[in-house]
Design a protein around this motif. Structure first.
Motif, short mmCIF file in Angstrom:
data_model
loop_
_atom_site.label_atom_id
_atom_site.label_comp_id
_atom_site.label_asym_id
_atom_site.label_seq_id
_atom_site.Cartn_x
_atom_site.Cartn_y
_atom_site.Cartn_z
N ASP A 93 0.82 -1.20 0.00
CA ASP A 93 0.00 0.00 0.00
C ASP A 93 0.87 1.26 0.00
OD1 ASP A 93 -2.32 1.44 0.09
OD2 ASP A 93 -2.97 0.72 2.05
N ASP A 94 0.33 2.35 -0.52
CA ASP A 94 1.01 3.65 -0.48
C ASP A 94 2.42 3.56 -1.04
OD1 ASP A 94 -1.29 4.27 0.93
OD2 ASP A 94 -0.32 4.13 2.88
N GLU A 145 -3.97 4.47 -6.89
CA GLU A 145 -4.91 4.93 -5.86
C GLU A 145 -5.23 6.41 -6.07
OE1 GLU A 145 -2.36 3.88 -2.17
OE2 GLU A 145 -4.40 3.27 -1.70
MG MG Z 1 -3.05 3.68 0.14
#
Ligand code: MG
Ligand code: C2E
Ligand code: MG
Ligand code: MG
Length: 292
Positions: free
Chosen positions: A180-181, A237
């Motif tokens: 993530d990220d 995202e």
């Molecule tokens: Mg994220």
């Protein structure tokens, strides 16, 4: 004079500060009871492919506080991490997400949908983490191949052997992993090679800036290239505009998440499922004005 001295004593007293302190103490105390009082909710945000087809959702935690209303995870997850309560919260999230997967498995339109679940550092560090996940899968009967656990880069850098062992065991059961990220932490490309990861999620800050700065657009392109060269899937995202979407597509990205396609919503507002068909037409979900 006494009156002046008395006033001086309170020179540093800021009523606003006290209110803030009380509020955070109360919030922390309340959080302990949020589970018993059934105040936690899972919201779902669609993940779509290049044709706008919904391929899955990400489960995002909300706290329906009786006085304060809906509270975003950024406001209570850090506290839950500190107090250790995150282990219990995480267990609740996993169970709720897996029960939802089972619910969707009965309908052809939704049976293929994947469920991404965020895992916190402290939760993942628990020696019992693997057992926790496997127990929830067994208890609920969810298909492990539809479950994607989202980790962040910083969680992976210490005690690599433990990290790899946990991921490998869960992967052997079919569970997938996303980073993530991606791009915001300490990405070590050599570590990336060692970890059994399936997917990189391009952080939304890069998507946000990619049409304004060459720097951000280079990073986005580099992540996409990196992902494909390592046989990883890649999800962008925070896609909010059609322009971002087409730029990402031009770079070869084929999975997207963001307000353009839908915000995180409670289950009954997840309009794309299952009767409307598993398609999510961007821009029809939101008034055009909200996209800019
Ligand atoms: Mg994220
Ligand atoms: P995340 O996993 O990176 O989730 C994406 C966040 O970006 C979500 O915020 C989502 O609502 C928001 N977002 C999605 N699309 C857009 C967009 O187009 N524009 C903008 N500006 N934002 C967008 P949310 O739900 O507030 O969650 C924040 C973070 O809290 C998550 O970031 C995740 O790290 C954490 N979190 C959420 N649920 C859980 C959970 O169940 N467990 C743990 N440990 N962490 C969670
Ligand atoms: Mg996430
Ligand atoms: Mg995050």
């Amino acid at each position: 004079e006494a009156k002046a001295a008395g006033r001086a004593t309170f020179r540093f007293f800021d009523p606003h500060m006290q209110v803030a302190l009380d509020a955070s103490a109360t919030l922390e105390a309340d959080l302990r009871f949020a589970l018993q009082r059934d105040e936690l909710r899972l919201y779902y945000q669609p993940v779509v492919d290049g044709s706008g087809r919904v391929t899955g959702v990400e489960a995002l935690l909300r706290w329906q506080h009786p006085q304060r209303g809906l509270i975003a995870p950024g406001e209570f997850i850090p506290q839950a991490e500190k107090s250790g309560l995150i282990v219990e919260l995480g267990d609740w999230v996993l169970a709720a997400a897996c029960r939802q997967l089972v619910g969707w498995s009965a309908t052809a339109d939704s049976a293929h949908l994947t469920m991404a679940v965020n895992v916190s550092a402290r939760q993942f560090r628990q020696p019992a983490f693997v057992d926790q996940v496997l127990a929830v899968l067994e208890r609920t009967g969810a298909d492990p191949r539809l479950l994607k656990l989202e980790l962040t880069e910083s969680m992976l850098l210490t005690d690599m052997d433990d990290v790899i062992a946990k991921m490998t065991t869960l992967k052997a059961h079919g569970v997938g992993f996303a980073l993530d990220d991606f791009g915001t932490g300490y990405s070590s490309l050599s570590y990336l090679k060692l970890l059994p990861i399936d997917q990189l999620k391009i952080d939304r800050s890069f998507v946000h800036d990619m049409l304004h700065t060459r720097h951000a657009s280079s990073i986005v392109r580099a992540i996409i290239t990196l992902a494909y060269s390592m046989d990883l899937a890649v999800v962008a995202e925070g896609v909010e505009t059609r322009e971002q979407w087409s730029a990402l597509e031009a770079f070869g990205c084929n999975a997207f998440q963001g307000y353009l396609f839908g915000r995180a919503v409670p289950l009954d507002e997840l309009a794309v499922l299952p009767d409307g068909g598993a398609y999510c037409t961007p821009c029809e979900l939101l008034p055009a004005a909200m996209l800019d």
